[in-house]
Design an enzyme around this catalytic site. Structure first.
Site, PDB file in Angstrom:
ATOM      1  N   ASP A  98       0.828  -1.207   0.000  1.00  0.00           N
ATOM      2  CA  ASP A  98       0.000   0.000   0.000  1.00  0.00           C
ATOM      3  C   ASP A  98       0.865   1.262   0.000  1.00  0.00           C
ATOM      4  O   ASP A  98       1.676   1.461   0.895  1.00  0.00           O
ATOM      5  CB  ASP A  98      -0.899  -0.019   1.237  1.00  0.00           C
ATOM      6  CG  ASP A  98      -2.041   0.962   1.147  1.00  0.00           C
ATOM      7  OD1 ASP A  98      -2.410   1.365   0.028  1.00  0.00           O
ATOM      8  OD2 ASP A  98      -2.578   1.319   2.210  1.00  0.00           O
ATOM      9  N   HIS A  99       0.681   2.092  -1.000  1.00  0.00           N
ATOM     10  CA  HIS A  99       1.367   3.383  -1.139  1.00  0.00           C
ATOM     11  C   HIS A  99       2.889   3.253  -1.223  1.00  0.00           C
ATOM     12  O   HIS A  99       3.620   4.017  -0.595  1.00  0.00           O
ATOM     13  CB  HIS A  99       0.979   4.341  -0.004  1.00  0.00           C
ATOM     14  CG  HIS A  99      -0.377   4.915  -0.194  1.00  0.00           C
ATOM     15  ND1 HIS A  99      -0.609   6.036  -0.959  1.00  0.00           N
ATOM     16  CD2 HIS A  99      -1.584   4.522   0.257  1.00  0.00           C
ATOM     17  CE1 HIS A  99      -1.891   6.306  -0.963  1.00  0.00           C
ATOM     18  NE2 HIS A  99      -2.516   5.388  -0.244  1.00  0.00           N
TER      19      HIS A  99
END
Length: 169
Positions: free
Chosen positions: A83-84
Site C-alpha cells: 500500500d502506497h
C-alpha cells in the site's frame, strides 16, 4: 487448501457474484491474526495491506509466510497488498517474494511521469499475476509517513483517469 491469491482473481469473482472484499492495513502478527480470524468467522475473503513502514518493520518475507499460513489454516481467500509504495525496485522485490497486489504512488510526479512509472510497475507485476493500483490527485491528510497538506490536495480528474488507465494498462 488455500494459498495467497491475486486480488485480480478475488475481485473478478466478487464483481461477478455481487459482493465486496474488505482490505485492512495490518501492522504485525497480532493485527494480521485478528483480521484473518474475523474474516474466517464471516467466511469472507480478505486483502491484507501493508504500508512501506509496516513491511519494513515486520519484514516482507514474514508477511508472506504469515499470510500463507493463515490462508491454509483458515481456508479462506487471502491476498496481500503493498500500500502506497513509491520505489519501483522495492515493489519488484516484494512481488518476487509473493505479494500479488501493489499500489504505486507516483502522484507527486507530473501526470506524464506518473504514467511512465506506473507502466514500468504494470509491466513487471503482470508477469507474476500481480495487480497494480495507482494514484492520481492528492488526498489531504496523513497515511503512514505520507502527509499531504490540504492546500496541496486535489481531486482526480475523470478524463485524466480514463487516459491514465488506457496508457498504463
Amino acid at each position: 487448501m488455500m494459498k495467497i491469491l491475486s486480488t485480480r482473481e478475488m475481485l473478478k469473482k466478487a464483481q461477478r457474484e455481487g459482493y465486496a472484499i474488505p482490505a485492512f492495513n495490518i501492522h504485525n502478527l497480532e493485527t494480521l491474526e485478528v483480521v484473518v480470524e474475523t474474516a474466517a468467522e464471516l467466511k469472507s475473503p480478505v486483502i491484507l495491506a501493508g504500508t512501506p513502514s509496516t513491511i519494513e518493520y515486520a519484514g516482507g518475507e514474514f508477511i508472506v509466510a504469515m499470510a500463507d499460513a493463515a490462508a491454509k489454516k483458515y481456508n479462506i481467500p487471502i491476498a496481500i497488498h503493498l500500500d502506497h509504495f513509491e520505489v519501483i525496485d522495492e515493489i519488484k522485490h516484494f512481488v518476487d517474494l509473493g505479494f500479488k497486489s501493489t499500489m504505486i504512488d507516483a502522484s507527486h510526479e507530473t501526470f506524464e511521469e506518473n504514467i511512465e512509472i506506473v507502466k514500468k510497475v504494470v509491466e513487471y507485476a503482470h508477469k507474476y499475476d500481480a495487480t497494480v493500483e495507482a494514484e492520481l490527485g492528492r488526498l489531504g491528510g496523513q497515511e503512514d509517513d505520507l502527509i499531504v497538506d490540504e492546500k496541496d490536495s486535489k481531486y482526480t480528474n475523470p478524463k485524466q483517469a480514463k487516459e491514465f488507465v488506457e496508457k498504463t494498462g
